[in-house]
Design a protein around this motif. Sequence first.
Motif, PDB file in Angstrom:
ATOM      1  N   PHE A 187       0.847  -0.819   0.139  1.00 21.35           N
ATOM      2  CA  PHE A 187       0.418  -0.058  -0.049  1.00 21.35           C
ATOM      3  C   PHE A 187       1.119   1.174   0.153  1.00 21.35           C
ATOM      4  O   PHE A 187       0.664   2.439  -0.562  1.00 21.35           O
ATOM      5  N   PHE A 188       1.760   1.141   0.960  1.00 22.15           N
ATOM      6  CA  PHE A 188       2.768   2.535   0.873  1.00 22.15           C
ATOM      7  C   PHE A 188       3.580   2.677  -0.629  1.00 22.15           C
ATOM      8  O   PHE A 188       3.528   3.766  -0.607  1.00 22.15           O
ATOM      9  N   ALA A 189       4.034   1.584  -1.167  1.00 24.35           N
ATOM     10  CA  ALA A 189       4.600   1.735  -2.435  1.00 24.35           C
ATOM     11  C   ALA A 189       3.943   2.189  -3.100  1.00 24.35           C
ATOM     12  O   ALA A 189       4.085   3.171  -4.166  1.00 24.35           O
ATOM     13  N   LEU A 190       2.576   1.731  -3.528  1.00 23.10           N
ATOM     14  CA  LEU A 190       1.482   2.385  -4.179  1.00 23.10           C
ATOM     15  C   LEU A 190       1.321   3.441  -4.283  1.00 23.10           C
ATOM     16  O   LEU A 190       1.357   4.748  -5.301  1.00 23.10           O
ATOM     17  N   VAL A 191       1.361   4.032  -2.683  1.00 26.87           N
ATOM     18  CA  VAL A 191       1.181   5.623  -2.766  1.00 26.87           C
ATOM     19  C   VAL A 191       1.679   6.469  -2.723  1.00 26.87           C
ATOM     20  O   VAL A 191       1.385   7.417  -3.527  1.00 26.87           O
ATOM     21  N   TYR A 192       3.202   6.267  -2.497  1.00 24.70           N
ATOM     22  CA  TYR A 192       4.255   6.711  -3.151  1.00 24.70           C
ATOM     23  C   TYR A 192       4.535   6.823  -4.588  1.00 24.70           C
ATOM     24  O   TYR A 192       4.703   7.625  -4.990  1.00 24.70           O
ATOM     25  N   TYR A 193       4.085   5.571  -5.234  1.00 22.44           N
ATOM     26  CA  TYR A 193       4.264   5.971  -6.537  1.00 22.44           C
ATOM     27  C   TYR A 193       3.618   6.413  -7.154  1.00 22.44           C
ATOM     28  O   TYR A 193       3.713   6.817  -8.375  1.00 22.44           O
ATOM     29  N   PHE A 194       1.814   6.550  -6.918  1.00 22.16           N
ATOM     30  CA  PHE A 194       1.184   7.572  -7.315  1.00 22.16           C
ATOM     31  C   PHE A 194       1.154   8.605  -6.913  1.00 22.16           C
ATOM     32  O   PHE A 194       0.831   9.771  -7.458  1.00 22.16           O
ATOM     33  N   ALA A 195       1.393   8.694  -5.795  1.00 25.28           N
ATOM     34  CA  ALA A 195       1.051  10.161  -4.843  1.00 25.28           C
ATOM     35  C   ALA A 195       2.461  10.978  -4.779  1.00 25.28           C
ATOM     36  O   ALA A 195       2.556  11.469  -4.353  1.00 25.28           O
ATOM     37  N   ALA A 196       3.644  10.010  -5.319  1.00 23.91           N
ATOM     38  CA  ALA A 196       4.604  11.126  -4.808  1.00 23.91           C
ATOM     39  C   ALA A 196       5.092  12.276  -5.716  1.00 23.91           C
ATOM     40  O   ALA A 196       5.529  13.773  -5.102  1.00 23.91           O
ATOM     41  N   ASP A 197       4.540  12.092  -6.431  1.00 22.78           N
ATOM     42  CA  ASP A 197       5.259  13.666  -7.630  1.00 22.78           C
ATOM     43  C   ASP A 197       4.616  14.539  -6.536  1.00 22.78           C
ATOM     44  O   ASP A 197       4.316  15.470  -6.849  1.00 22.78           O
ATOM     45  N   ALA A 198       2.825  15.020  -6.123  1.00 32.97           N
ATOM     46  CA  ALA A 198       1.641  15.327  -6.164  1.00 32.97           C
ATOM     47  C   ALA A 198       2.407  16.047  -4.518  1.00 32.97           C
ATOM     48  O   ALA A 198       2.205  16.757  -4.177  1.00 32.97           O
ATOM     49  N   ILE A 199       2.386  15.433  -3.871  1.00 32.77           N
ATOM     50  CA  ILE A 199       3.018  15.029  -2.486  1.00 32.77           C
ATOM     51  C   ILE A 199       3.990  15.881  -2.331  1.00 32.77           C
ATOM     52  O   ILE A 199       4.588  17.262  -1.581  1.00 32.77           O
ATOM     53  N   LYS A 200       5.493  15.922  -3.019  1.00 32.67           N
ATOM     54  CA  LYS A 200       6.399  16.534  -3.528  1.00 32.67           C
ATOM     55  C   LYS A 200       5.952  18.088  -4.415  1.00 32.67           C
ATOM     56  O   LYS A 200       6.448  19.219  -3.570  1.00 32.67           O
ATOM     57  N   ASN A 201       4.660  18.595  -5.091  1.00 37.50           N
ATOM     58  CA  ASN A 201       4.705  19.437  -6.039  1.00 37.50           C
ATOM     59  C   ASN A 201       3.864  20.061  -4.398  1.00 37.50           C
ATOM     60  O   ASN A 201       4.257  21.154  -4.244  1.00 37.50           O
ATOM     61  N   ILE A 202       2.967  19.691  -3.794  1.00 40.01           N
ATOM     62  CA  ILE A 202       2.874  20.131  -2.662  1.00 40.01           C
ATOM     63  C   ILE A 202       3.333  20.374  -1.607  1.00 40.01           C
ATOM     64  O   ILE A 202       3.575  22.084  -1.070  1.00 40.01           O
ATOM     65  N   PHE A 203       4.857  19.667  -1.412  1.00 41.58           N
ATOM     66  CA  PHE A 203       5.666  20.610  -0.456  1.00 41.58           C
ATOM     67  C   PHE A 203       6.566  21.588  -0.845  1.00 41.58           C
ATOM     68  O   PHE A 203       6.940  22.537  -0.459  1.00 41.58           O
ATOM     69  N   LYS A 204       7.204  21.372  -2.293  1.00 38.47           N
ATOM     70  CA  LYS A 204       7.168  22.528  -3.175  1.00 38.47           C
ATOM     71  C   LYS A 204       6.573  23.922  -3.196  1.00 38.47           C
ATOM     72  O   LYS A 204       7.096  24.925  -3.178  1.00 38.47           O
TER      73      LYS A 204
END
Length: 172
Positions: free
Chosen positions: A39-56
């Motif tokens: 689950f964590f890998a899937l969330v990271y795979y799909f949401a990593a860019d979005a989370i990075k963009n949010i934090f950026k």
Amino acid sequence: MNKKIYFLSLVFSPAILFAASGESADYDIIERTINFVIFFALVYYFAADAIKNIFKARRDEIANSLAKIQEKLQDSKKAKEKALNSLEDAKKTARDIVETAHKESVIITQKVEETTKIEIENLVRQYNDHIAFEQRKAEKLIIDEILSEFLNKDSVALSKDVLAQSLLKKAA
């Protein structure tokens, strides 16, 4: 993209190995852990860019806010310097005004003293002239009175010398 495929294959490989083993254990902690990792890998795979963009975006927003605060701080420092300069100019102007007023008061005092002195001298001169005029007027009246007294008396015949001496005695 290759990194993501490689990562997913590593994440799913334990699930494939456990599924192939055929043994069932009474403990489901391992399956739950594997499910969580997947689950964590899937969330990271799909949401990593979005989370990075949010934090950026948040980091950029904080940086912009800090830049605005720094700019306002610089503006307020400039305004403070300007106000201090204006204050110093106002103090200098006030000192100049006080000095000028003091000088003007000294000049006005001197002029008033000079004018008063001249007026007093004029009054004294007028008084002395008036006294001299009144003395001459009194002398004329006395002389006229004495002359009319002597001239009205027919019985007394005096010489001019005697008359002049009498007048001088009476006037003195």
